[in-house]
Every structure is written in C-alpha cells, then in structure tokens.
Design a protein around this motif. Structure first.
Motif, short mmCIF file in Angstrom:
data_model
loop_
_atom_site.label_atom_id
_atom_site.label_comp_id
_atom_site.label_asym_id
_atom_site.label_seq_id
_atom_site.Cartn_x
_atom_site.Cartn_y
_atom_site.Cartn_z
N LEU A 404 44.29 -5.46 -29.31
CA LEU A 404 45.40 -4.81 -28.62
C LEU A 404 46.49 -4.35 -29.57
O LEU A 404 47.13 -3.31 -29.37
CB LEU A 404 45.98 -5.78 -27.58
N ARG A 405 46.71 -5.08 -30.64
CA ARG A 405 47.80 -4.75 -31.58
C ARG A 405 47.57 -3.44 -32.32
O ARG A 405 48.47 -2.92 -32.98
CB ARG A 405 47.98 -5.89 -32.58
N ALA A 406 46.36 -2.88 -32.20
CA ALA A 406 46.08 -1.58 -32.83
C ALA A 406 47.01 -0.50 -32.28
O ALA A 406 47.28 0.49 -32.95
CB ALA A 406 44.62 -1.20 -32.61
N PHE A 407 47.49 -0.69 -31.04
CA PHE A 407 48.42 0.30 -30.47
C PHE A 407 49.71 0.38 -31.29
O PHE A 407 50.39 1.40 -31.24
CB PHE A 407 48.73 -0.06 -29.01
N TRP A 408 50.05 -0.67 -32.01
CA TRP A 408 51.28 -0.62 -32.81
C TRP A 408 51.17 0.41 -33.95
O TRP A 408 52.19 0.97 -34.37
CB TRP A 408 51.59 -2.01 -33.37
N VAL A 409 49.96 0.66 -34.42
CA VAL A 409 49.77 1.70 -35.43
C VAL A 409 50.10 3.06 -34.82
O VAL A 409 50.74 3.92 -35.45
CB VAL A 409 48.33 1.68 -35.97
N MET A 410 49.70 3.27 -33.56
CA MET A 410 50.03 4.52 -32.88
C MET A 410 51.55 4.65 -32.67
O MET A 410 52.11 5.74 -32.76
CB MET A 410 49.31 4.60 -31.53
N SER A 411 52.19 3.53 -32.43
CA SER A 411 53.65 3.52 -32.31
C SER A 411 54.30 3.96 -33.61
O SER A 411 55.25 4.75 -33.62
CB SER A 411 54.14 2.13 -31.91
N ALA A 412 53.78 3.45 -34.73
CA ALA A 412 54.33 3.82 -36.03
C ALA A 412 54.12 5.30 -36.33
O ALA A 412 55.00 5.96 -36.90
CB ALA A 412 53.68 2.96 -37.12
N LEU A 413 52.97 5.86 -35.93
CA LEU A 413 52.73 7.28 -36.14
C LEU A 413 53.72 8.13 -35.36
O LEU A 413 54.25 9.13 -35.87
CB LEU A 413 51.30 7.64 -35.73
N SER A 414 53.98 7.75 -34.13
CA SER A 414 54.95 8.49 -33.32
C SER A 414 56.34 8.41 -33.94
O SER A 414 57.07 9.42 -33.99
CB SER A 414 54.98 7.92 -31.89
N LEU A 415 56.70 7.24 -34.42
CA LEU A 415 58.01 7.08 -35.03
C LEU A 415 58.13 7.91 -36.31
O LEU A 415 59.21 8.44 -36.63
CB LEU A 415 58.24 5.60 -35.34
N ALA A 416 57.03 8.06 -37.03
CA ALA A 416 57.04 8.86 -38.26
C ALA A 416 57.33 10.33 -37.98
O ALA A 416 57.75 11.07 -38.89
CB ALA A 416 55.71 8.72 -38.98
N ALA A 417 57.11 10.77 -36.73
CA ALA A 417 57.37 12.18 -36.39
C ALA A 417 58.85 12.46 -36.16
O ALA A 417 59.25 13.63 -36.15
CB ALA A 417 56.58 12.55 -35.13
#
Length: 428
Positions: A404-417
């Motif tokens: 489940l914590r893999a979603f945090w990588v997607m959160s980081a990608l969004s924040l990088a935008a």
C-alpha cells in the motif's frame, strides 16, 4: 460570453456534445471488456500483456504522426473522420480474430487509428469554442465522461447477456457514429482557428479588455509580433514540426506537469480495486468509489473548472491539481478506511479534469495554430501515454515491494509537479 455562446445555438456545441459522447462511449464499451474477449479467444495472461503493451507502443508513435499530418495538411477534421471510420472497421475486425498472431496484427492496426482520436477531437473543439466565447470546452468533455460511465454500465449488461463480443460491437458502432457526427461539426474559421481576435483598428483596446485575462494575454502576445516575425515563425514551425514544439518552454513544462500528475494515476488504475478488495470492501463498493471519482470529473468539467480558471488562471489550477494529487495518494497509501477513501475520490475532479483543462489552456496560449493538433497529440501520447505506461510498469515492482505504501511514491511525483506549475506563472 455571448448570448449564442450561452445558449449553444449556432456555436456548434450540440455537435461537439454528440462527438465526445460517441467517442468516449466507444472507449467505455471497449476498455473494461477487451482483456476478457482476448482471453476467450485463446490468449494467455502473458499474451494479453504483450497485446496491450504492443498497442501502447504503437499509439506513442502513431498519435503524434497523425497530429502532424493534420497540421501539415490543415485537414484536422478530415483526419479525424478517417481515423474514426477505420477505428470502427479495425475494432469490428477483432471479432473475426482467433489466436495470438491474428489478434495482435488486428490490434496493432486498431491502435494506429485510435491513437489520434481524442487529441484531434480536442483540437477541433478548442478551435470551435473560441477561447470560451462560443462555448466551454469542458461542457463537451463532460459529455464524454458521462458517456464513458453510461457505456461501461450498459456494455456490462450486454456482455452478461451476449458475451464479451458485445462490448466490441458496441464500441465499433459508437466509433462509426462518431465518424458521421465529425463530418458535421462546426470548425471555427477552419480546423486550426482557435480564437477570433478583433482586427487592428479603432476601438481595439475596448474589445481586448473585454476578453478573459488568459486570452487577453494571448492576443497581446500575438499583436506584439512584427508581421515579418510572425510569418517567419509560422514557416519555421511548419518545417520543423516536433522540433518547433520542443523549443517552446511553456509547452515542455506543461507536458512534464501532466506526465507527473496524470501519470501518478497509474498506481490507482492498476491496484486500487485490488487493495480495496483485500481490505474487505466488496466489488460493489469498489465500483461506487470508482464512479464517484468519474462523477467528480464531470462536475469539474461542467462547473468547477470555469470558476477555478476565473480565480486562479491556468498555472494556479495546475498547482492546485498537483497538490490535490499529492494529498490523494498520500491518504491512499496510509489507509483503507472507507470514509477516507470516499473523501479522497472527489479529488479526481482536480487531479484529472482540472489538470487536463489547465494543460489545454496553456497549450492553446503558447502553441501556434499550425502546430495545435501536433501539440495535443504529443501531450496526450508521448506525455501522458508514455508516462502512464512507464509508471504502470514501475507500479507493479513498487507494489510488490512495499504494498500500500507504494502510493506515497505517486504522492511525491505529484508534489514534484508543483514548482513546474508555478514556473508557468512566472513565464507570463
């Protein structure tokens, strides 16, 4: 907005509502049921993966190429009509296929013709909308999202009754209907016109002042170009095509923003339902959660999007969408508590619909008319499509490693935008 624009009379809005409904209805009838059809025709899970991956790779090349052809020939509507008609033929041809190699060959042909459909439809709709003076692009796109939901539901019942071939049949019929509708849609002063700007002369300042700030900026930029410079730029962009697009900083940045924020949905698309069912949620609840996110998408396209643009402008909406993505995936990676999941599904309206509207606005402002179809195809395929494909592959590895914590990588990608989105405001 003019009275005609408000009512839709004489603006071409009904035609675009029908076009987007037929186009996205076709997607809704096909996407959920294609893997099941392939399995019924003898393909193994590995074969299905190869089929889908090959189609994705073909779309990455054929989409931008079709957009470039549309720009070079100045026949965007004609290219769209031909692509829709051949998409219908290729889709129905799948019904005659059996075994891996025949189905793969037909699937590759199908991918060639389906790749440019959405970008070319967007290019025509943006031109006819005239920067929102005739109608709001989001109205047409909302019709598409609503049709996607309806077609998915109706096709599901049809598949239950008649088998997975029913979904492909409905899809082929919808593509054919879209081709007929596309021959009749209004194009504003030709397929590449985007905003009808007033001619230079007396009273021009008052007319420009009446335009929305984003469009007023686009007009003022064009007026500041010397005629010889504008002509040279147009010739250069026609000759160089993709290189001319790559030389536009705002276009490069908005594609990167879209790749990060929309690409981050890859984890959701691949594993959300699996996570929810493992947490004890029924398939019915999972379906309702998914439907909530699409309903939020429609709401943003119809109502919230225009209001946000009036308040924040395109860079501001991009920033909000990126922040919403960071929040959405952070919560998704932390809990499967149903009230939390219900709360974050509504953010899809911002992370997808809001971001898409803002990206199109930036592209319309910064890309010359004679590169518009090419730009939208690159944005949709090489930008969003490639990012989604790569992040889908990465999602499998991440989910297998950390769950489940893999979603945090997607959160980081969004924040990088976020800084990229903010930089677009500084470039105005």
């Amino acid at each position: 907005m003019t009275k005609a624009g408000a009512s839709g009379a004489g603006t071409g809005l009904p035609g675009y509502l029908a076009l987007f409904a037929a186009l996205y209805g076709a997607y809704g009838a096909l996407s959920p049921f294609l893997p099941a059809f392939l399995a019924e025709r003898g393909l193994s899970p590995q074969d299905i993966t190869v089929f889908l991956a090959a189609a994705t790779l073909v779309r990455l090349a054929s989409g931008p190429l079709a957009g470039r052809i549309a720009d070079r020939t100045e026949r965007t509507r004609g290219v769209l009509v031909i692509s829709l008609a051949l998409s219908a033929v290729a889709n129905l041809s799948l019904l005659a296929g059996h075994g891996f190699w025949p189905l793969l060959a037909i699937g590759i042909v199908q991918a060639v013709w389906t790749a440019p459909l959405a970008p070319l439809a967007d290019a025509l709709a943006l031109a006819a909308a005239q920067g929102g003076r005739a109608f709001q692009y989001g109205w047409a796109r909302a019709a598409g999202s609503a049709a996607f939901i309806s077609a998915t539901v109706l096709s599901g019942f049809a598949v239950d009754l008649y088998g997975s071939t029913a979904g492909l049949g409905i899809c082929g019929a919808a593509f054919a209907a879209a081709a007929v509708v596309a021959t009749r849609v209004v194009t504003s002063s030709g397929p590449h016109a985007s905003i009808e700007m007033p001619e230079c002369g007396d009273g021009i300042a008052g007319e420009v002042d009446g335009l929305p700030s984003e469009l007023r900026l686009s007009f003022e930029t064009r007026q500041n170009l010397a005629p010889q410079d504008e002509g040279a730029h147009g010739k250069s962009s026609q000759r160089n095509g993709f290189l001319a697009l790559a030389a536009i900083p705002r276009f490069r940045r908005v594609v990167f923003v879209a790749a990060l924020v929309i690409g981050a949905h890859a984890m959701q698309d691949a594993f959300a339902v699996i996570v929810w069912r493992d947490a004890g949620l029924s398939s019915g609840i999972a379906g309702l959660l998914w439907s909530e996110s699409v309903a939020a998408e429609v709401l943003v396209f119809l109502l919230i999007g225009p209001w946000l643009f009036a308040k924040l402008g395109a860079p501001g909406v991009l920033t909000i969408a990126a922040l919403a993505g960071a929040l959405r995936w952070a919560v998704q990676g932390a809990t499967t508590w149903l009230p939390a999941l219900v709360a974050i599904q509504s953010l899809h309206g911002l992370t997808f619909a809001g971001l898409h509207l803002a990206c199109l606005a930036v592209i319309e402002q910064s890309v010359p008319d004679n590169l518009r179809a090419t730009a939208l195809s690159v944005y949709g395929t090489l930008g969003i499509g490639l990012a989604s494909a790569l992040l889908t592959l990465a999602s499998g590895q991440l989910f297998g490693a950390v769950g489940l914590r893999a979603f945090w990588v997607m959160s980081a990608l969004s924040l990088a935008a976020v800084p990229l989105a903010l930089s677009l405001r500084a470039e105005k």
